[in-house]
Design a protein around this motif. Sequence first.
Motif: not given
Length: 438
Positions: A67-92
């Motif tokens: 599947i060489h035509s599919s882009s596959t990469r690692q993603v690194f997060f370093n204290e990425t700020k996410i608004p609390v309302e961006n939680m998907l559904s409920e906690r847990g």
Amino acid sequence: KTKAVLSKDGKHYLISGQKMWISNAGFCKLFIVFARIEDDKNITGFIVENDPANGISLGDEEKKLGIHSSSTRQVFFNETKIPVENMLSERGSGFKIAMNALNIGRIKLAAACLEAQRRVVSEAVNYAIERKQFKTAIINFGAIKAKIAQMATNAYAGESASYRAAKNIEDRIAMRLEDGNSHQEAELKGVEEYAIECSILKVAVSEDVQQTADEGIQIFGGMGFSAEAPMESAWRDARIARIYEGTNEINRMLAVGMLVKKAMKGHVDLLGPATKVGEELMGIPSFETPDYSVLFAEENEMIAKLKKAFLMIAGSAVQKFGTDLEKHQQILLAASDILIEVYMAESTILRTEKNAKRFGEDKQQAQIAMAQLYLYNAVDVVIQKGKEAIVSFSEGDEQRLMLMGLKRFTKYTNQPNVASLRELIADKVANDKGYTFD
């Protein structure tokens, strides 16, 4: 291991960690990121915009087998700020969201693999028509016909089962909508109720596409091994299908495991029918000869017997191990292979039976042959895997009785002429110059 920490002002979550094997990471605008908030037992989902200025960085493109035509990469997060309302559904609730995504992903993967199978069959057939050996097109050789017939049969069976499950899911969603469920809840629950079938399809079709691509290389011969011909990339691309959306080993155990859990909760009666099968084994078998003049009369009888074989083995294993059955993975895998083959074979017969009534048996001869050939192969799998399971958890009189039952439940009255079935299927595919049963 990715963590989410609430900011002091309570307005943002700070996400830190890394993710591997992320498809489309190089160009997507939005991520669904799962992270653990503090020391929560369960993970939580977040909607995250892909903004390099917000502590997000990417690894290099992965160098993959296929599947060489599919882009596959690692993603690194370093204290990425996410608004609390961006939680998907409920906690847990992240794990449940991920599992629901996997359920629908499995039947979609089966559909993707089906298209790959159809392409490979058509490419192989056309090459076999053009390739001459001993002044004869190799499509005329019995060894090639056997390969083409099996490739087409597996694709046809995969189609039959995939459309069956998709229709079941679609009907269940519609029923839930009529009952007043929201669109979201109806879709989630509709798919969830057929999670077993989704796992079955993922395993069966992903393995068939690999086998089909492998035989495609063989039909192409030396050219099949060349990257200049289409089979080399088809074979490489097929390999990932047995890994993503949950490995086939996991899906095999899930299929039987989910069925057992439903039985334990009283949603499915597994032990009742299994007990009846046990009582049948202790009784005197019928020696009446049924009327096999009706289309698929013996095949439908065989499906019913194969279901009894599964109930006998699965029921006995549940009685012996109870909730500890999940620890006996080899028995689960064997039982799952039986379950898979029964579902795939029955789906193929149901589809063909329906179309024979709609269009006439004379116009469905190749499809009838494929349904019979698939069932014949399925019976062999049930015999092998059934014996493997029985000798692994039983002994003495119980083992002898179950082996006798397995023999009874896999016995044909009239064995099909396998070579003739293959000839008929292969000739139809050759005349059509490809796979046309869809």
